[in-house]
Write an enzyme that holds these catalytic residues in place. Structure first.
Site, PDB file in Angstrom:
ATOM      1  N   ASP A  52     -57.289  40.628  16.463  1.00 46.09           N
ATOM      2  CA  ASP A  52     -58.575  41.031  17.256  1.00 46.09           C
ATOM      3  C   ASP A  52     -58.763  42.449  17.326  1.00 46.09           C
ATOM      4  OD1 ASP A  52     -60.777  40.378  18.785  1.00 46.09           O
ATOM      5  OD2 ASP A  52     -59.699  38.596  19.373  1.00 46.09           O
ATOM      6  N   HIS A 110     -62.076  30.855  22.987  1.00 42.90           N
ATOM      7  CA  HIS A 110     -61.762  31.258  24.294  1.00 42.90           C
ATOM      8  C   HIS A 110     -62.730  31.491  25.305  1.00 42.90           C
ATOM      9  CE1 HIS A 110     -62.519  35.091  22.257  1.00 42.90           C
ATOM     10  NE2 HIS A 110     -62.314  35.634  23.412  1.00 42.90           N
ATOM     11  N   ASP A 111     -63.971  31.583  24.843  1.00 39.14           N
ATOM     12  CA  ASP A 111     -65.064  32.121  25.657  1.00 39.14           C
ATOM     13  C   ASP A 111     -66.113  30.820  26.015  1.00 39.14           C
ATOM     14  OD1 ASP A 111     -64.500  34.901  25.651  1.00 39.14           O
ATOM     15  OD2 ASP A 111     -65.633  35.072  24.019  1.00 39.14           O
ATOM     16  N   ASP A 143     -64.586  41.957  17.230  1.00 38.94           N
ATOM     17  CA  ASP A 143     -64.877  41.653  18.827  1.00 38.94           C
ATOM     18  C   ASP A 143     -66.324  42.445  18.934  1.00 38.94           C
ATOM     19  OD1 ASP A 143     -64.471  40.455  21.610  1.00 38.94           O
ATOM     20  OD2 ASP A 143     -64.834  42.596  21.969  1.00 38.94           O
ATOM     21  N   GLU A 195     -67.940  38.906  15.137  1.00 40.52           N
ATOM     22  CA  GLU A 195     -68.395  38.215  16.366  1.00 40.52           C
ATOM     23  C   GLU A 195     -69.900  38.758  16.563  1.00 40.52           C
ATOM     24  OE1 GLU A 195     -67.708  36.925  20.957  1.00 40.52           O
ATOM     25  OE2 GLU A 195     -67.625  38.920  20.457  1.00 40.52           O
TER      26      GLU A 195
HETATM   27  C1  GLC Z   1     -65.919  39.010  23.249  1.00 39.99           C
HETATM   28  C2  GLC Z   1     -64.673  38.281  23.531  1.00 39.99           C
HETATM   29  C3  GLC Z   1     -64.601  38.011  25.271  1.00 39.99           C
HETATM   30  C4  GLC Z   1     -64.686  39.479  25.798  1.00 39.99           C
HETATM   31  C5  GLC Z   1     -65.821  40.374  25.165  1.00 39.99           C
HETATM   32  C6  GLC Z   1     -65.715  41.691  25.748  1.00 39.99           C
HETATM   33  O1  GLC Z   1     -67.021  38.293  23.319  1.00 39.99           O
HETATM   34  O2  GLC Z   1     -64.698  37.193  22.799  1.00 39.99           O
HETATM   35  O3  GLC Z   1     -63.626  37.166  25.614  1.00 39.99           O
HETATM   36  O4  GLC Z   1     -64.726  39.167  26.935  1.00 39.99           O
HETATM   37  O5  GLC Z   1     -66.160  40.272  23.799  1.00 39.99           O
HETATM   38  O6  GLC Z   1     -64.795  42.420  24.998  1.00 39.99           O
END
Ligand code: GLC
Length: 545
Positions: A100, A318-319, A201, A250
């Site tokens: 990540d 995980h979100d 991310d 992402e």
């Molecule tokens: C992304 C991650 C999430 C995190 C956010 C801030 O969306 O998947 O878990 O809280 O970024 O880093």
């Protein structure tokens, strides 16, 4: 074939949330040695790479997404030597490792930020985004993704800094070349170590708009896929191009029409996680699943990228809460709905990602109190709901249904104490259904969800047409069924899934009237009929004879 053959297109990924995967040392937190222990399990499932959520040094305000040292492993996960051993052992098993990469922001405890906040002329000042203002006059009304203003006033120097997530996660200033150089050096360090790629991310947020710009109906528009971002992403791409790796960004706020620019032959990344079919930051409880909308957004991405890019396919991470609880029916049709939704996305064109526990149909957690919840955004939402006048029961109900902690409860390995995850009380509450939903149980049962996933991985691997074939949807207006074909020269496959808890009848066009042979499904007697009925959550995949 419209797509060139590449390893990551033929691969299946598995996402590991390390704190909740497997605890090897009995402190209640999963760790690197726990992942090493479970590599044979992953090999047996058949996956090709793992993406590991952040394991770097971090104060853990946002569970590791607030990094204080990019080149150190958090002691609760283990050591760098253990990470190196994991990398080597995984590679011996031909499993690749994707890390990540969190470069939109750091922790406020990162030494860059500690320096940056000291004085306005500190050499690190410009690594972050500082703006003039007075304590009672914020620079603008932009709202943070985790709630509240994006601006935090810092008394020491009398300026505000910007954070689009928590205030402990200051955003990095991508306009500063020296900062970018440091980030790129760090990225090279990991690549030279031999990691096989990155999940980037929040990468669609690195460019911010002028501060005078107001949000549209999307509150995050001033810092989401803002025009000019291509300059930064191209610099990253040039670096990645030096290595034979896989990248997946992402990318909230990127539309299917823009997809080819992001992931086409010359795109910034190999794949992106789009947000259309999953609304991650949605806080209110949803009604019934909107099947037509779900189909529409998945199909739009299929059509936009065929020959023009590559999809990352996912239903869980995980979100977001567990797929069987959101899209399926964890009570009456637990097994069938977990399999049906699994099949629905797995045979689309793209690289499928499985989130830990998805392969055994783990469900949402029946949270009984707000104290069982850890995620900072959920706690904040709970307070806001109470402030708005919601009763404690309703507030908890809304949070319990939507919190990302639903997917972060410990992995259910067995029916033994602490679900075989740890020998000690886990850091986050364990779902009480581990007695019936667990890996050991499902490994022994040929009809389990686990075996269904294993079979889907095998079937996909054995048929090139299921990897590279084009996509064609049938009956797009059908409110219960998702039906699509994948085809590559002479090869043809037909996928038929009922996404509801009611039987669904259909009449297919005559062009499908051919001899279809069942490859796999989740019911008995699934011979093909041009006109017929699918049982609740029935799923089938056929191959043309
Ligand atoms: C992304 C991650 C999430 C995190 C956010 C801030 O969306 O998947 O878990 O809280 O970024 O880093």
């Amino acid at each position: 074939m419209k797509h060139t053959r590449t390893w990551w297109k033929e691969a299946v990924g598995y996402q590991i949330y390390p704190a909740s995967f497997k605890d090897s040392n009995g402190d209640g937190v999963g760790d690197i040695n726990g992942i090493r222990e479970k590599l044979p399990y992953l090999k047996n499932l058949g996956i090709d790479f793992i993406w590991i959520n952040p394991i770097y040094l971090s104060p853990f305000i946002d569970n590791g997404y607030d990094i204080s040292d990019y080149q150190a492993i958090h002691p609760k996960f283990g050591s760098m030597a253990e990470f190196d051993a994991l990398l080597e052992e995984a590679h011996q098993l031909e499993i690749k490792i994707i890390m990540d990469l969190v470069i939109n922001h750091t922790s406020d405890q990162h030494e860059w930020f500690i320096e940056s906040r000291k004085t306005t002329d500190n050499p690190y000042r410009d690594y972050y985004i500082w703006v003039d203002g007075t304590p009672d006059q914020v620079p603008n009304d932009w709202q943070s993704i985790f709630g509240g203003s994006v601006w935090e006033y810092d008394e020491q120097t009398g300026q505000y800094y910007l954070h689009i997530f928590a205030k402990e996660q200051p955003d990095l200033n991508w306009e500063n070349d020296q900062l970018k150089e440091e980030l790129f050096t760090m990225i090279r360090w990991w690549l030279d170590k031999g990691v096989d790629g990155f999940r980037l991310d929040a990468i669609s947020h690195v460019k911010k708009d002028e501060y005078s710009v107001k949000a549209t109906e999307n509150p995050f528009s001033p810092f989401q896929n803002v025009s000019g971002i291509d300059e930064y992403l191209t610099e990253l791409k040039d670096l990645f191009d030096e290595y034979a790796i896989m990248t997946v960004g992402e990318a909230s706020g990127v539309t299917a029409q823009e997809g080819p620019k992001w992931v086409g032959e010359d795109g910034y990344f190999d794949m992106i996680f789009e947000f259309d079919h999953i609304s991650i930051w949605k806080h209110e409880k949803e009604g019934d699943l909107d099947v037509l909308n779900l189909k529409k957004s998945l199909s739009a991405w299929q059509e936009a990228l065929d020959g023009n890019g590559w999809n990352a396919l996912y239903m869980e991470n995980h979100d977001v809460p567990r797929l069987v609880s959101v899209f399926g029916d964890p009570q009456r049709f637990w097994q069938d709905s977990a399999k049906a939704i699994g099949m629905m996305y797995f045979f689309l064109q793209g690289t499928p990602f499985i989130y830990q526990g998805q392969e055994i149909g783990m469900t949402n957690m029946p949270f009984e109190s707000i104290d069982q919840i850890n995620a900072l955004d959920s706690k904040r939402l709970h307070q806001e709901l109470l402030k708005e006048g919601k009763t404690p029961e309703i507030a908890l109900d809304i949070v319990a249904d939507t919190t990302r902690d639903n997917s972060r409860t410990p992995m259910q390995w067995s029916d033994e104490s602490y679900a075989g995850f740890s020998t000690n009380k886990p850091w986050l509450v364990l779902n009480p259904n581990f007695k019936t939903i667990n890996v050991v149980e499902q490994e022994q049962d040929d009809s389990s969800i686990f075996h269904f996933y294993k079979e889907m991985i095998r079937v996909r691997r054995e048929h090139l047409g299921l990897i590279y074939g084009s996509f064609k949807e049938y009956l797009p207006e059908h409110a219960q069924l998702y039906i699509y074909e994948r085809y590559l020269t002479e090869e043809r496959y037909l996928i038929m899934v009922n996404l509801t808890d009611e039987p669904a009848s259909y009449v297919l066009p005559t062009e499908l009237d051919t001899k279809w042979q069942l490859l796999m499904g989740n019911q008995k007697d699934q011979h093909f009929e041009i006109q017929g009925t699918l049982a609740p959550y029935e799923a089938r995949i056929y191959r043309k004879k």
